[in-house]
Design an enzyme around this catalytic site. Structure first.
Site, PDB file in Angstrom:
ATOM      1  N   HIS A   1      12.110  -7.549 -17.920  1.00  0.00           N
ATOM      2  CA  HIS A   1      11.570  -8.699 -18.644  1.00  0.00           C
ATOM      3  C   HIS A   1      11.427  -9.897 -17.738  1.00  0.00           C
ATOM      4  O   HIS A   1      10.440 -10.614 -17.771  1.00  0.00           O
ATOM      5  CB  HIS A   1      12.523  -9.099 -19.780  1.00  0.00           C
ATOM      6  CG  HIS A   1      12.498  -8.134 -20.897  1.00  0.00           C
ATOM      7  ND1 HIS A   1      13.629  -7.625 -21.463  1.00  0.00           N
ATOM      8  CD2 HIS A   1      11.462  -7.570 -21.522  1.00  0.00           C
ATOM      9  CE1 HIS A   1      13.293  -6.799 -22.409  1.00  0.00           C
ATOM     10  NE2 HIS A   1      11.987  -6.738 -22.471  1.00  0.00           N
TER      11      HIS A   1
ATOM     12  N   ARG B   1      -5.564  -2.544   0.694  1.00  0.00           N
ATOM     13  CA  ARG B   1      -4.659  -1.851   1.614  1.00  0.00           C
ATOM     14  C   ARG B   1      -4.170  -0.566   0.966  1.00  0.00           C
ATOM     15  O   ARG B   1      -3.775  -0.581  -0.210  1.00  0.00           O
ATOM     16  CB  ARG B   1      -3.460  -2.745   1.924  1.00  0.00           C
ATOM     17  CG  ARG B   1      -2.455  -2.034   2.797  1.00  0.00           C
ATOM     18  CD  ARG B   1      -1.369  -2.957   3.244  1.00  0.00           C
ATOM     19  NE  ARG B   1      -0.388  -3.213   2.201  1.00  0.00           N
ATOM     20  CZ  ARG B   1       0.641  -4.042   2.347  1.00  0.00           C
ATOM     21  NH1 ARG B   1       0.782  -4.715   3.470  1.00  0.00           N
ATOM     22  NH2 ARG B   1       1.510  -4.224   1.379  1.00  0.00           N
TER      23      ARG B   1
ATOM     24  N   GLU C   1       0.768  -4.873  12.419  1.00  0.00           N
ATOM     25  CA  GLU C   1       2.118  -5.215  11.958  1.00  0.00           C
ATOM     26  C   GLU C   1       3.168  -4.798  12.973  1.00  0.00           C
ATOM     27  O   GLU C   1       4.340  -5.138  12.829  1.00  0.00           O
ATOM     28  CB  GLU C   1       2.419  -4.513  10.628  1.00  0.00           C
ATOM     29  CG  GLU C   1       1.538  -4.967   9.502  1.00  0.00           C
ATOM     30  CD  GLU C   1       1.845  -4.255   8.212  1.00  0.00           C
ATOM     31  OE1 GLU C   1       2.336  -4.887   7.278  1.00  0.00           O
ATOM     32  OE2 GLU C   1       1.586  -3.032   8.153  1.00  0.00           O
TER      33      GLU C   1
ATOM     34  N   CYS D   1      -2.864 -11.867   6.989  1.00  0.00           N
ATOM     35  CA  CYS D   1      -2.557 -11.779   5.556  1.00  0.00           C
ATOM     36  C   CYS D   1      -1.056 -11.860   5.302  1.00  0.00           C
ATOM     37  O   CYS D   1      -0.614 -11.667   4.183  1.00  0.00           O
ATOM     38  CB  CYS D   1      -3.137 -10.513   4.949  1.00  0.00           C
ATOM     39  SG  CYS D   1      -2.497  -9.015   5.691  1.00  0.00           S
TER      40      CYS D   1
HETATM   41  C1  PEP Z   1       2.941  -8.299   6.325  1.00  0.00           C
HETATM   42  O1  PEP Z   1       3.746  -7.474   6.758  1.00  0.00           O
HETATM   43  O2  PEP Z   1       2.758  -9.423   6.829  1.00  0.00           O
HETATM   44  C2  PEP Z   1       2.134  -7.971   5.139  1.00  0.00           C
HETATM   45  C3  PEP Z   1       1.173  -8.750   4.742  1.00  0.00           C
HETATM   46  O3  PEP Z   1       2.479  -6.863   4.453  1.00  0.00           O
HETATM   47  P1  PEP Z   1       3.740  -6.799   3.433  1.00  0.00           P
HETATM   48  O4  PEP Z   1       4.321  -8.165   3.344  1.00  0.00           O
HETATM   49  O5  PEP Z   1       3.225  -6.278   2.166  1.00  0.00           O
HETATM   50  O6  PEP Z   1       4.642  -5.836   4.149  1.00  0.00           O
HETATM   51 MG    MG Z   2       3.683  -5.475   6.026  1.00  0.00          MG
END
Ligand code: PEP
Ligand code: MG
Length: 820
Positions: free
Chosen positions: A457, A590, A679, A750
């Protein structure tokens, strides 16, 4: 099939409850319509209320393909609309109005309807739904329906399983059990002598009260018995996809639901960082306020000496005036139905009769002020009940005013969701659906609970209110009331008494600056400002915030509670929901980033020693290539059906071979624009080679920092290392940016770094062409970019590349960008 109509005062509450309920059955095989709200006011804001015509229309709509309709209502006055709807409807399908609790009842009804229950059965399940919670909270007594386990019949198959998930058999596991046993007469008995429940009954399953560590006997007869039991054993062994770690005992948690003196929760010291699960994004800092415990009935045996009675009388009169004043202030800030409710309470608080009756009890019988108000209120409540109809509904208002006056007299916190004129973070063991209305329009800026998961919730309430939330934060009720806490709804951390700089940063970030829909530097160079979303609801919010598109759609967020992989059709539906919010716009999807902090049972249920370095993200395709291919196919189908410009990218890519293989698969599925996330340091260093096989890269700075600094991103303690301003991270971003420039291909960011207005300009200088972030940050980043030129961005980038520490990098960038 039985259809269900959910009547709610709040469209958001209705939709959120429906979302929760449908997750129990994965949205399949049930027809549920929400009839909620009473339209919008002149400013387009939703008006809280119910509309009998909408309820009647929902019933008529369902009558076309349902044999019966069950109607659930949230608050008392919704009953009136539902009753009126029975007069107004055109169809003659059998309809039952149920007094069942709104959220619990909806869950139980949906599960029962999905299992093919008749109208009677579905109604009975809904009505029984509250007994599960009462049974759980009512102490050691077993619920009335408890029964000793039956002796095994000779043709009966049985198994004994252990409840492994931390929260025991709550609604979601119960729904999985009901689903896993479909068509088979499976019964569960909590051992050694607990109650028995039919697997098809959600409410009975909840009444088992089975907690982590309890043993449960499963028994079934018939041809499919063995197969059904095997399925259920697998669910129990897997912890219903919720993990199997040890949890703190629930008894402790229930007792700590107290405002000022948590009796069993250890006090959390300043500087502590609690970790839980971030379920609603955002970062805010504010004072912690604990959900207040219910008021105890004042002791009738206490009496007041004749000499002190007048001061008790004054206490009542002053308290009544103070409460009326508080309510008057709140009324002036409220709108719609909330305003009407507060106004009615204010009038009751100023009602001379209630106060007069209470003072008589003090003067004549020597009652304490608190006890006198209690007794006077009981008498008034009885009177209202006797009148019946709408007047009877006012009984709850009387109790509310009674509690307010008594809390004022005793100088204690008003029970339930606290009211504050200042922003606050609500800390609780867990929140009940009824707390939602109290939170709406209030000053609560974040939620922290000890219990709950991504579909709890709290999570739903927080997402619908658009405030950050961390659930499963063990020990949170030990935070001292009034302590400052910084809640990070993405990282799942709660910092207690953080430094003033951290508080200032979070406060600044919490003020939403409007975005006009175009990211552009001072000299006119466009920088696309996109949104990060996790599903259709967030995409709609992002579109409303004027995001230019979606730079990161985290598809795993659509399936966090799934034990089995979603079908292609289910995926198409989920993806279309997001694409539909951005017609003609870019949406970067993604592929599933399962693993580490986001385990998906159907993708990687293994317990790994180092999950962040394990089989996560794209690596899952090594084991289950079909899962990736299905997702790509679903995405291609969704893209065909919508007009959004779909791009796809893979998470956790480390090698060029992985990037090439992903690109081949995506293109084979019919997706043209393919990218990979940067990443890992490896991907950053190889960005140029990556861009020879894909069309774009998108830098996930959250993971890039984690892997570059070798610091677990979930550990608040290592927050200084998980900082995108760390020069090593900036240099890797620079490598990726340079590769993009070399090939003239897009390089996005991102990760959270994109939402940092100063860093945004640096990233542009490093070669980044788009920034994707939480929609709340768009305006602030746009404003920062609009104030700088390409040259300034380039100069800031050069400056940070020379820095040796994160602090140096920040200082160098600020100096260049501010023109110092
Ligand atoms: C990141 O690793 O910066 C990313 C955008 O992916 P997540 O935060 O979903 O791992
Ligand atoms: Mg990530």
């Amino acid at each position: 099939m039985i259809g269900i109509v959910a009547v709610s005062h709040s469209a958001r509450l209705g939709e959120a409850a429906l979302e929760l309920a449908l997750q129990m059955v994965r949205g399949g095989g049930v027809r549920v319509l929400v009839a909620a709200g009473a339209g919008t006011d002149a400013d387009g804001a939703a008006i809280l209320g119910t509309d009998a015509l909408a309820v009647a229309a929902a019933i008529d709509d369902l009558s076309a393909d349902c044999d019966g309709v069950l109607v659930l209502m949230d608050l008392g006055s919704a009953v009136l609309s539902a009753e009126l709807a029975l007069e107004l409807r055109m169809s003659d399908v059998p309809v039952r109005l149920t007094p069942a609790p709104f959220v619990e009842g909806l869950l139980a009804a949906v599960v029962s309807a999905a299992a093919g229950g008749s109208l009677e059965v579905v109604a009975e399940e809904a009505s029984a739904a509250l007994s599960a919670k009462s049974g759980q909270l009512g102490g050691p007594d077993e619920p009335a329906s408890a029964a000793a386990p039956a002796l095994a019949r000779s043709d009966e198959a049985t198994r004994v399983v252990t409840v492994r998930n931390p929260l025991g058999i709550h609604a979601r596991p119960a729904a999985l059990i009901a689903e896993g046993s479909a068509g088979t007469d499976v019964r569960l008995t909590r051992l050694p002598d607990g109650p028995e429940a039919a697997a098809a009954s959600l409410s009975r399953l909840l009444m088992l009260g089975a907690r982590q560590g309890d043993e449960v006997q499963l028994s079934a007869t018939g041809a499919d018995a063995e197969a059904a039991l095997d399925r259920l054993v697998a669910l129990f062994d897997d912890g219903f996809g919720e993990g199997t770690d040890a949890a703190s005992p629930p008894e402790e948690i229930v007792q700590t639901r107290s405002t000022d003196s948590p009796t069993t929760a250890a006090l959390v010291e300043s500087g502590t960082v609690l970790s839980g699960r971030g379920v609603s994004a955002g970062r805010v800092a504010a004072q912690a306020v604990l959900l207040a415990a219910p008021l105890d009935e004042p002791d009738p045996r206490m009496t007041v000496d004749a000499s002190e009675r007048e001061s008790e009388v004054s206490a009542i009169e002053w308290a009544a005036v103070a409460v009326a004043d508080q309510l008057r202030r709140r009324t002036s800030n409220a709108t719609g139905e909330a305003r009407a409710i507060l106004d009615a309470s204010r009038l009751l608080a100023s009602d001379p009769e209630l106060v007069a009756d209470a003072t008589v009890l003090v003067r004549s019988k020597g009652r304490t002020a608190a006890r006198a108000v209690w007794e006077a209120a009981v008498a008034h409540e009885k009177g209202l009940r006797a009148m019946g109809g709408r007047m009877a509904e006012r009984a709850a208002d009387i109790r509310d005013v009674r509690d307010r006056i008594i809390a004022e007299i005793l100088d204690v916190e008003m029970p339930g969701v606290p009211e504050r004129d200042e922003p606050f973070v609500l800390v609780a063991v867990d929140l009940a659906p009824a707390d939602t209305a109290a939170l709406e329009g209030g000053n609560c800026v974040a939620l922290v609970t000890e219990q709950g998961g991504p579909t709890s919730h709290t999570a739903i309430i927080a997402r619908s209110l658009g405030i950050p939330a961390v659930v499963g934060a063990a020990g949170a009720t030990g935070i001292a009331p009034g302590a400052h806490v910084l809640v990070d709804g993405e990282r799942g951390t709660v910092e207690v008494d953080p430094s003033s700089t951290r508080i200032a940063e979070a406060k600044a970030a919490a003020i939403v600056v409007p975005f006009d829909g175009e990211g552009v530097l001072a000299d006119g160079r466009p920088i696309a400002l996109l949104a990060n979303v996790g599903g259709a609801a967030e995409a709609v919010t992002a579109a409303a915030s004027k995001a230019e598109g979606v730079g990161l759609f985290r598809t795993e967020f659509c399936f966090l509670d799934r034990v089995d992989a979603p079908s292609v059709d289910e995926q198409v539906e989920a993806y279309r929901g997001v694409l539909a919010a951005f017609p003609g716009r870019r949406v970067v999807v993604r592929t599933l980033d399962a693993g580490s902090d986001k385990p998906l049972p159907f993708a990687n249920a293994d317990a790994e020693e180092n999950p962040a370095l394990g089989v996560r993200g794209l690596r899952i395709a090594r084991r289950s290539p079909g899962l990736l291919d299905d997702q790509l196919r679903a995405l291609a189908l969704a893209a065909d059906a919508e007009s959004a410009l779909v791009e796809v990218m893979a998470p956790m890519v480390a090698t060029v071979d992985e990037a090439r293989d992903f690109a081949d698969r995506a293109r084979a599925a019919g997706l043209e624009k393919v990218g990979v996330m940067v990443e890992t340091p490896s991907a950053a260093l190889l960005a140029s080679e990556m861009l020879e096989v894909v069309d774009f890269v998108s830098i996930g700075t959250n993971d890039l920092a984690q892997y570059t600094l070798a610091a677990d991103r979930l550990l608040g303690e290592l927050g200084d290392l998980n900082d995108p301003w760390q020069p090593a991270v900036l240099r890797l971003i620079g490598q990726a940016g340079a590769a993009g420039r070399r090939w003239n291909l897009p390089v996005g960011v991102c990760g959270e770094a994109a939402a940092d207005p100063t860093l945004a300009a640096v990233l542009v200088g490093l070669g980044v062409t788009s920034l994707s972030m939480t929609p709340r940050a768009l305006g602030r980043v746009a404003a920062a970019l609009a104030a700088v030129t390409v040259e300034q961005c380039d100069a800031a980038a050069e400056a940070v590349l020379r820095a040796a520490t994160a602090a140096d990098a920040r200082a160098a960038a600020s100096a260049v960008l501010s023109g110092d």
